[in-house]
Design a protein around this motif. Structure first.
Motif, PDB file in Angstrom:
ATOM      1  N   SER A  85       0.867  -1.225   0.020  1.00  0.00           N
ATOM      2  CA  SER A  85       0.074  -0.040  -0.103  1.00  0.00           C
ATOM      3  C   SER A  85       0.751   1.237   0.097  1.00  0.00           C
ATOM      4  CB  SER A  85      -1.034   0.066   1.217  1.00  0.00           C
ATOM      5  OG  SER A  85      -0.096   0.078   2.445  1.00  0.00           O
ATOM      6  N   ASP A  86       0.210   2.309   0.014  1.00  0.00           N
ATOM      7  CA  ASP A  86       1.011   3.512   0.021  1.00  0.00           C
ATOM      8  C   ASP A  86       2.041   3.762   1.442  1.00  0.00           C
ATOM      9  OD1 ASP A  86       0.125   4.365  -2.345  1.00  0.00           O
ATOM     10  OD2 ASP A  86      -1.594   5.602  -1.552  1.00  0.00           O
ATOM     11  N   TRP A  87       1.432   2.943   2.245  1.00  0.00           N
ATOM     12  CA  TRP A  87       2.344   3.143   3.500  1.00  0.00           C
ATOM     13  C   TRP A  87       2.993   2.062   3.994  1.00  0.00           C
ATOM     14  CZ3 TRP A  87       0.653  -0.403   7.443  1.00  0.00           C
ATOM     15  CH2 TRP A  87      -0.570  -1.049   7.138  1.00  0.00           C
ATOM     16  N   TRP A  88       3.152   0.813   3.392  1.00  0.00           N
ATOM     17  CA  TRP A  88       3.537  -0.491   3.578  1.00  0.00           C
ATOM     18  C   TRP A  88       4.385  -0.807   2.185  1.00  0.00           C
ATOM     19  CZ3 TRP A  88       0.805  -5.512   5.507  1.00  0.00           C
ATOM     20  CH2 TRP A  88       1.793  -6.634   5.567  1.00  0.00           C
ATOM     21  N   THR A  89       5.759  -1.093   2.475  1.00  0.00           N
ATOM     22  CA  THR A  89       6.360  -1.861   1.410  1.00  0.00           C
ATOM     23  C   THR A  89       7.391  -2.699   1.925  1.00  0.00           C
ATOM     24  OG1 THR A  89       8.247   0.055   1.562  1.00  0.00           O
ATOM     25  CG2 THR A  89       6.777   0.375  -0.049  1.00  0.00           C
ATOM     26  N   MET A  90       7.579  -3.845   1.183  1.00  0.00           N
ATOM     27  CA  MET A  90       8.499  -4.665   1.428  1.00  0.00           C
ATOM     28  C   MET A  90       9.466  -5.292   0.456  1.00  0.00           C
ATOM     29  SD  MET A  90       5.860  -8.078   1.555  1.00  0.00           S
ATOM     30  CE  MET A  90       4.692  -7.052   2.827  1.00  0.00           C
ATOM     31  N   SER A  91      10.505  -6.019   0.748  1.00  0.00           N
ATOM     32  CA  SER A  91      11.453  -6.482  -0.383  1.00  0.00           C
ATOM     33  C   SER A  91      12.063  -7.875   0.198  1.00  0.00           C
ATOM     34  CB  SER A  91      12.780  -5.417  -0.381  1.00  0.00           C
ATOM     35  OG  SER A  91      13.489  -5.832  -1.255  1.00  0.00           O
ATOM     36  N   TYR A  92      12.353  -8.650  -0.814  1.00  0.00           N
ATOM     37  CA  TYR A  92      12.892  -9.889  -0.462  1.00  0.00           C
ATOM     38  C   TYR A  92      13.859 -10.217  -1.447  1.00  0.00           C
ATOM     39  CZ  TYR A  92       8.485 -11.035   2.192  1.00  0.00           C
ATOM     40  OH  TYR A  92       7.484 -11.165   2.950  1.00  0.00           O
ATOM     41  N   HIS A 149      10.717  -4.859   5.682  1.00  0.00           N
ATOM     42  CA  HIS A 149       9.420  -4.340   5.764  1.00  0.00           C
ATOM     43  C   HIS A 149       9.300  -2.996   6.236  1.00  0.00           C
ATOM     44  CE1 HIS A 149       7.048  -8.386   5.011  1.00  0.00           C
ATOM     45  NE2 HIS A 149       8.293  -8.702   5.260  1.00  0.00           N
ATOM     46  N   THR A 150       9.041  -1.990   5.702  1.00  0.00           N
ATOM     47  CA  THR A 150       8.909  -0.680   5.820  1.00  0.00           C
ATOM     48  C   THR A 150       7.407  -0.104   5.881  1.00  0.00           C
ATOM     49  OG1 THR A 150      10.996  -0.299   4.931  1.00  0.00           O
ATOM     50  CG2 THR A 150       9.797   1.665   5.578  1.00  0.00           C
ATOM     51  N   LEU A 151       6.911   0.644   6.996  1.00  0.00           N
ATOM     52  CA  LEU A 151       5.770   1.077   7.250  1.00  0.00           C
ATOM     53  C   LEU A 151       5.956   2.566   7.567  1.00  0.00           C
ATOM     54  CD1 LEU A 151       4.611  -1.497   9.989  1.00  0.00           C
ATOM     55  CD2 LEU A 151       4.451  -1.742   7.355  1.00  0.00           C
ATOM     56  N   GLU A 167      10.518  -0.249  10.787  1.00  0.00           N
ATOM     57  CA  GLU A 167      11.010  -1.084   9.996  1.00  0.00           C
ATOM     58  C   GLU A 167      11.536  -2.527  10.539  1.00  0.00           C
ATOM     59  OE1 GLU A 167      15.417  -1.164   7.577  1.00  0.00           O
ATOM     60  OE2 GLU A 167      14.263   0.673   7.202  1.00  0.00           O
ATOM     61  N   VAL A 168      11.161  -3.434  10.071  1.00  0.00           N
ATOM     62  CA  VAL A 168      11.575  -4.703  10.378  1.00  0.00           C
ATOM     63  C   VAL A 168      12.222  -5.622   9.409  1.00  0.00           C
ATOM     64  CG1 VAL A 168      10.431  -6.906  11.287  1.00  0.00           C
ATOM     65  CG2 VAL A 168       9.371  -4.886  11.946  1.00  0.00           C
ATOM     66  N   VAL A 215      11.914   1.925  15.016  1.00  0.00           N
ATOM     67  CA  VAL A 215      10.994   2.758  14.982  1.00  0.00           C
ATOM     68  C   VAL A 215      11.514   4.145  15.272  1.00  0.00           C
ATOM     69  CG1 VAL A 215      10.320   2.733  17.397  1.00  0.00           C
ATOM     70  CG2 VAL A 215       8.545   3.502  15.847  1.00  0.00           C
ATOM     71  N   ARG A 216      10.879   5.173  14.057  1.00  0.00           N
ATOM     72  CA  ARG A 216      11.674   6.371  13.999  1.00  0.00           C
ATOM     73  C   ARG A 216      10.532   7.485  14.237  1.00  0.00           C
ATOM     74  NH1 ARG A 216      15.007   6.969   8.796  1.00  0.00           N
ATOM     75  NH2 ARG A 216      12.829   7.111   7.863  1.00  0.00           N
ATOM     76  N   LYS A 217      10.843   8.584  14.773  1.00  0.00           N
ATOM     77  CA  LYS A 217       9.886   9.575  14.802  1.00  0.00           C
ATOM     78  C   LYS A 217      10.764  10.783  14.253  1.00  0.00           C
ATOM     79  CE  LYS A 217       6.561  12.648  16.155  1.00  0.00           C
ATOM     80  NZ  LYS A 217       5.349  12.862  15.390  1.00  0.00           N
TER      81      LYS A 217
END
Length: 817
Positions: free
Chosen positions: A659-666, A697-699, A708-709, A734-736
């Motif tokens: 989605s616009d807020w969730w990307t992942m890479s393998y 995985h980046t949210l 990021e996980v 987690v980042r703010k």
């Protein structure tokens, strides 16, 4: 060589009939602007005459179809459009050199660029893979070694401090295009003490071009840091605190100042890490020293405190519109205080048992000072010239002391009077290394379709080291003659290369090159003046790349290269270091250089990568192998040559935007691997499947939060005949984003899974018929490592990838026993 020369002459003849317009595009600070479109327009009606783009040095070359009046238009994403003044070309075939055209940043476009036009995290090139990590939540507060562990195809041997790429050792490591000539274990220690706060990208180059050194049979890992390019004075500060088994802390401060023709950069990093690890060993062996077969159970725990200080100052000066000068000085110091507690039980024949209890205190200290000077200039014929010089001094000292008891069931000392079993022993190792490097590079664009690179380089290294182990017998310290030595090594490496790039058609590019390296290595004993090693070796290293652009978004590349892995000073040195009463670490003066040939086919489109790498190694170097001493009273742990090694490696990168807020890479890297070992009592061939899997995985959440996980898994593999079990870990952060700065929390090895198993004797019979299982628990097995990081930038905030003045080249050749 006649065919390429003929092609060059024909190309010049066929493309030289038009008037050529050339020049250079720079930023307001004088830095080159690569890969921006440059359009040649007729001044009377602004219709198109020709178009092109700048190269990596910001240079362009266009062809005007006839005489007349023209102007240039330059428009790059993130920059305000720029036009040249109108100029005239009096006659066809004349060359016209433009003054530098300066582009100003478009802050509105730059803001949009962050959101809409970010470069893919992983990018494929004919030389290898580029991984951009600057925006990773897990980067700040981490070390460079920690970020490498999460990169596809990379595995780390934590017990022996070594790196492998795609299942192969022999990895060369560069820092901003400069090669670190350190022994493998020292490289890992250096990266583990280097902060990742200013890390921009990691480049995994499996088929580098002729402009790179040929060192590294597995390829090159290039660590690229960030730097400011904004006008005025800027600064940044990053502070990290954390805890695992012990406390952690690091900080990085940078300051830059730019005023047009002059820029200054300074940085300082500090790291302190108190850590812990434990090792369990279950060993069965047949050593004559103990009277025959025995079973050994060992438990080792290590507590260590590492402190690092790194400082760097560099200055850039635009001497003229065509020339720039860079001077840089860096200073690195490291100290590691450690205490090891060993307990062991030796079950001998006739049901007798020996008990060993030992404490080893070590103090490993090293320091290095590096100075470099680089000159870049653009000649009037459109060519560019680079000259650079580096001088490095490295020194280390590693004293250690052992206090131990070795007794039988009744408490009587075992082996009384034997220096191997003395209750007190101490070791020493001192090294001094001086390296001088000089190089020149010349780049000439013959036409829009042909470009040549050529260069010369010389590296001169002097290593002097002494080491030994002393035993306390009858109140006196006695040298163990088989462990004492002092050596001096002098090495000279001369290199010359030439490379040509030809744009055969808009969809087809050919790059071919040849590098020649001549190395002369001499190792002597300064006490006796005996010549221990005298080697001369000259080798040609060809490389070839063919890039086919299939669509605007995809390309296919085929690359071939030949590379070498030379033994380091530590590999060849024959003196030893203490391991336990019956084992020592040592070198191998008979070690040969490993040679590899690589063939790589890759298909890529934005963020997607599919590649196949075929490699064959002759005499690959495998470190920490087992052998018997000539008297059969000691176990030697040191490097050996394998007969050969063959790998077929598939790499696959699959990004997925959920989605616009969730990307992942393998990322998957692995395949078939095979080797033959002849140094063991029973020679063996081994075939197996090895792989590594990485996922991120980046949210991107509201209110400027990001999560990021990432996780990685490495299958079982082999270091020579030593089997290394599967391992893996999950990390999270987690980042703010704050109004002024940012804050982030990271957790390393969230599930406490980082455990390493090694097996000796699992493939074939080893020295003394050893069959070992070694299990290592890292610090995070006790408790996950948690870090809190705060960072802030002052002044302008533009951080960009560092531009190297020395194209594709390396640091020094350091070796440290």
């Amino acid at each position: 060589m006649k065919t390429p020369l003929l092609l060059l002459l024909l190309s010049v003849a066929s493309f030289g009939v038009n008037a050529q317009v050339s020049g250079r595009i720079t930023t307001t600070t004088g830095a080159p602007v690569p890969f921006v479109p440059v359009v040649l327009l007729h001044s009377r009606d602004t219709t198109l005459a020709d178009a092109g783009a700048t190269d990596e040095r910001g240079a362009y070359r266009l062809n005007a179809p006839k005489s007349g009046s023209y102007l240039l238009k330059i428009s790059g994403l993130g920059y305000q459009p720029a036009y040249s003044s109108v100029f005239s070309l009096p006659a066809s075939g004349a060359a016209h050199e433009m003054e530098n055209i300066v582009l100003s940043e478009d802050t509105r476009q730059l803001a949009e660029l962050v959101v809409r036009s970010a470069k893919p995290t992983i990018q494929q090139t004919p030389e290898g893979t580029i991984i951009r990590v600057a925006n990773s939540v897990l980067a700040r507060g981490n070390t460079v070694l920690g970020m490498l562990q999460q990169s596809p195809g990379i595995t780390i041997d934590y017990r022996n401090n070594s790196l492998a790429l795609n299942g192969k050792s022999g990895v060369a490591v560069m820092l901003n295009g400069k090669l670190l000539r350190l022994p493998p274990d020292q490289v890992v220690s250096f990266l583990n003490g280097m902060s990742a706060n200013n890390l921009a990208s990691i480049e995994l180059l499996t088929t580098p071009g002729a402009g790179h050194d040929a060192e590294g049979t597995a390829g090159i890992i290039n660590i690229v840091t960030q730097t400011h390019e904004n006008q005025g004075t800027n600064a940044s500060l990053t502070l990290t605190g954390g805890y695992g088994w012990g406390e952690k802390g690091n900080g990085t401060a940078t300051v830059t100042h730019q005023n047009g023709r002059f820029s200054l950069f300074a940085s300082y990093s500090f790291l302190r890490d108190r850590t812990y690890s434990s090792i369990g060993i279950d060993s069965r062996q047949d050593m004559p020293f103990f009277g025959g077969p025995l079973h050994v159970l060992v438990r080792n725990t290590t507590q260590a405190r590492q402190t690092n200080h790194d400082a760097q100052v560099s200055a850039d000066w635009r001497v003229s519109a065509r020339s720039a000068l860079r001077a840089q000085v860096s200073r690195n110091t490291s100290s590691r205080l450690s205490t090891d507690w060993n307990t062991a039980r030796y079950y001998l024949v006739k049901d007798s048992v020996l008990y060993f209890n030992g404490e080893i205190n070590g103090d490993n200290r090293w320091q290095s000072t590096t100075g470099s000077l680089d000159l870049n200039t653009r000649l009037r014929n459109g060519a560019s010239f680079h000259a650079g010089a580096d001088r490095i001094y490295f020194s280390s000292e590693s004293p250690s002391e052992v206090r131990a008891t070795f007794a039988d069931d009744s408490g009587e000392p075992a082996g009384s009077g034997d220096s191997l079993l003395a209750p007190r022993q101490r070791g020493y190792a001192r090294t001094g290394i001086q390296v001088n490097v000089g190089k020149v590079d010349y780049v000439q664009e013959l036409s829009r379709r042909w470009k040549i690179d050529a260069g010369l380089k010389g590296t001169f290294t002097r290593n002097q080291s002494e080491a030994g182990i002393q035993s306390l017998l009858n109140g006196q310290w006695v040298n163990r003659t088989e462990t004492t030595g002092e050596l001096v090594m002098r090495e000279r490496i001369g290199a010359a290369y030439v490379s040509a790039k030809s744009v055969l058609s808009p969809a087809l590019t050919l790059i071919f090159g040849l590098r020649f390296e001549y190395a002369h290595t001499r190792m002597t004993d300064p006490q006796t003046q005996a010549l221990l090693v005298d080697r001369k070796q000259g080798i040609f290293f060809p490389n070839l790349s063919l890039v086919v652009r299939m669509t605007d978004q995809s390309e296919l590349s085929v690359s071939f290269s030949k590379r070498i892995n030379r033994p380091t000073y530590q590999d060849l040195a024959s003196f030893v270091r203490y391991s336990d009463p019956s084992a020592v670490y040592t070198g191998n003066p008979l070690l040969r250089s490993g040679i590899t040939t690589n063939l790589r086919v890759a298909y890529s489109r934005p963020a997607y990568v599919l590649s196949l790498l075929l490699s064959q190694d002759d005499n690959p170097i495998a470190r920490y192998q087992l052998s018997e001493s000539p008297l059969r009273n000691l176990l030697y742990v040191g490097p050996q040559n394998l007969a050969w090694q063959k790998n077929i490696t598939l790499q696959l990168t699959l990004p997925w935007k959920v989605s616009d807020w969730w990307t992942m890479s393998y990322d998957l890297s692995g395949g078939w691997r095979s080797f033959r070992a002849d140094h063991t009592p029973a020679p063996v061939e081994k075939n197996y499947i090895g792989y590594s899997l990485n996922t991120t995985h980046t949210l991107t959440l509201p209110q400027k939060w990001a999560v990021e996980v990432s996780g990685w898994l490495a299958s079982a593999t082999y270091n020579g005949t030593i089997r290394v079990g599967a391992m893996g870990a999950v990390n999270a952060g987690v980042r703010k984003e704050l109004k002024k700065g940012r804050i982030q929390l990271t957790v390393t090895d969230l599930l406490r899974t980082l455990h390493i198993d090694s097996y000796y004797g699992a493939v074939t019979q080893e020295a003394f018929s050893i069959r070992n299982h070694v299990g290592i628990d890292t610090e995070s097995r006790v408790f996950p490592i948690v870090k809190l990081t705060w960072s802030r930038s002052f002044g302008s905030t533009g951080l960009t990838k560092r531009q190297d003045d020395s194209p594709k080249e390396e640091r020094s050749r350091l070796t440290n026993p």
